[in-house]
Write a protein that holds these residues in place. Structure first.
Motif, mmCIF file in Angstrom:
data_model
loop_
_atom_site.group_PDB
_atom_site.id
_atom_site.type_symbol
_atom_site.label_atom_id
_atom_site.label_comp_id
_atom_site.label_asym_id
_atom_site.label_seq_id
_atom_site.Cartn_x
_atom_site.Cartn_y
_atom_site.Cartn_z
ATOM 1 N N ARG A 91 0.833 -1.213 0.000
ATOM 2 C CA ARG A 91 0.000 0.000 0.000
ATOM 3 C C ARG A 91 0.864 1.258 0.000
ATOM 4 N NH1 ARG A 91 -2.484 -1.151 4.329
ATOM 5 N NH2 ARG A 91 -3.974 -2.509 3.274
ATOM 6 N N ALA A 142 2.593 1.786 -3.432
ATOM 7 C CA ALA A 142 1.666 2.306 -4.439
ATOM 8 C C ALA A 142 1.446 3.802 -4.243
ATOM 9 C CB ALA A 142 0.346 1.549 -4.381
ATOM 10 N N GLN A 143 1.375 4.228 -3.002
ATOM 11 C CA GLN A 143 1.186 5.656 -2.711
ATOM 12 C C GLN A 143 2.444 6.458 -3.014
ATOM 13 O OE1 GLN A 143 0.037 5.461 1.419
ATOM 14 N NE2 GLN A 143 -2.098 4.965 0.964
ATOM 15 N N GLY A 162 3.428 6.881 -6.905
ATOM 16 C CA GLY A 162 2.563 7.712 -7.715
ATOM 17 C C GLY A 162 2.125 7.011 -8.994
ATOM 18 N N PRO A 163 1.679 7.773 -9.995
ATOM 19 C CA PRO A 163 1.115 7.176 -11.208
ATOM 20 C C PRO A 163 2.113 6.296 -11.955
ATOM 21 C CG PRO A 163 0.608 9.522 -11.090
ATOM 22 C CD PRO A 163 1.622 9.250 -10.024
ATOM 23 N N GLN A 202 -3.692 -2.728 -4.972
ATOM 24 C CA GLN A 202 -3.092 -1.465 -4.571
ATOM 25 C C GLN A 202 -2.545 -0.663 -5.756
ATOM 26 O OE1 GLN A 202 -3.385 -0.173 -1.502
ATOM 27 N NE2 GLN A 202 -4.646 -1.992 -1.123
ATOM 28 N N ALA A 252 -5.654 0.474 -8.184
ATOM 29 C CA ALA A 252 -6.531 1.584 -7.771
ATOM 30 C C ALA A 252 -6.144 2.912 -8.423
ATOM 31 C CB ALA A 252 -6.540 1.690 -6.251
ATOM 32 N N PRO A 253 -4.864 3.340 -8.355
ATOM 33 C CA PRO A 253 -4.527 4.606 -9.012
ATOM 34 C C PRO A 253 -4.627 4.543 -10.535
ATOM 35 C CG PRO A 253 -2.568 3.587 -8.058
ATOM 36 C CD PRO A 253 -3.744 2.821 -7.556
ATOM 37 N N ALA A 264 -8.192 5.151 -11.256
ATOM 38 C CA ALA A 264 -8.510 6.558 -11.008
ATOM 39 C C ALA A 264 -8.079 7.448 -12.175
ATOM 40 C CB ALA A 264 -7.850 7.022 -9.717
ATOM 41 N N ARG A 265 -6.924 7.135 -12.781
ATOM 42 C CA ARG A 265 -6.460 7.956 -13.911
ATOM 43 C C ARG A 265 -6.844 7.363 -15.256
ATOM 44 N NH1 ARG A 265 -0.622 6.342 -15.211
ATOM 45 N NH2 ARG A 265 -0.428 8.391 -16.173
#
Length: 259
Positions: free
Chosen positions: A74, A77-78, A81-82, A123, A126-127, A130-131
């Motif tokens: 987690r 992944a944060q 970034g993308p 994880q 998810a981003p 989102a993008r």
């Protein structure tokens, strides 16, 4: 495909960011191939030395990551970034017959091969969702489909990983995120030393493929680049076999044929 590009550009990854988890062996060759096609690559491994060595070879970034640690996945992944592509090669096998397997060994294999795959898809997916773009590539195995004695838990986790890939493809598809698996056959790596050290066993595996030999890690790299690139823009939810024809052949005997 954009009208400003040609088919020659389909495999280019310029300006894209990729993460390879499991940076030794097949993962190292995948990282090299992604870099040579223009991507900036982060090389992750449970062993920081392996991650650093791979990162140096591809002018990328090293990352220590244990995919069995949900909190660590987690955070990664944060922090990263993308990302445009995530490649997961990390896996393990305890080669024992079912009656000899211990609960502890079962948990170890399932934790890395199945839970780890789930955490990476969840994880890092998810981003991407989102993008609304990205490609996730999970390494499975021919054992997702065919087995032999001593492969019970490993084969079950690889089959399970493919079902995770298919479900993620279904769930992430409307956001334009693709999720696929690569299923190698037998590959010359440090993890197959036990087999290579036994000439009869080694040759039996070589003769099972249509090509009559083992593969080397670099022969998996093309599949990674393909699935990460726009060349695979309409490919999702599939398992791409790079097995030398292993799963295409019925048995290990070539029957006589009429002249």
């Amino acid at each position: 495909m954009s009208t400003t590009h040609t088919y020659r550009d389909l495999f280019r990854l310029d300006g894209r960011r990729a993460l390879v988890i499991g940076a030794g062996g097949i993962g190292l060759e995948a990282a090299k191939a992604l870099k040579d096609h223009g991507a900036h690559v982060t090389c992750a491994d449970q062993d920081i030395g392996t991650a650093q060595s791979a990162a140096e070879e591809v002018a990328g970034d090293p990352l220590q990551l244990d995919v069995t640690d949900a909190a660590a996945v987690r955070r990664a992944a944060q922090d990263l970034g993308p990302l445009d592509a995530v490649v997961l090669t990390a896996a393990m096998n305890v080669r024992k017959r079912i009656l000899d397997y211990s609960p502890e060994e079962f948990d170890r294999v399932v934790s890395l091969n199945l839970k780890g795959t789930f955490m990476v898809i969840q994880q890092f997916g998810a981003p991407m969702v989102a993008r609304r773009s990205g490609s996730i590539i999970v390494f499975s195995s021919i054992r997702e489909e065919v087995v032999e004695p001593g492969q019970s838990v490993y084969a079950a986790t690889k089959a399970g990983a493919v079902q995770l890939v298919k479900t993620a493809a279904a769930e992430f598809g409307e956001a334009g995120v693709r999720v696929n698996a690569i299923a190698p056959g037998v590959v010359e790596t440090s993890l197959t030393h036990q087999i290579k050290s036994d000439p009869q066993w080694y040759q039996a595996y070589a003769s099972k493929s249509a090509l009559g030999r083992w593969s080397v890690p670099s022969e998996l790299a093309g599949a990674v680049v393909f699935l990460a690139s726009d060349a695979a823009g309409y490919v999702t939810g599939t398992s791409l076999r790079v097995d030398g024809g292993w799963t295409a052949i019925d048995g290990r005997f070539t029957p006589p044929t009429p002249p």
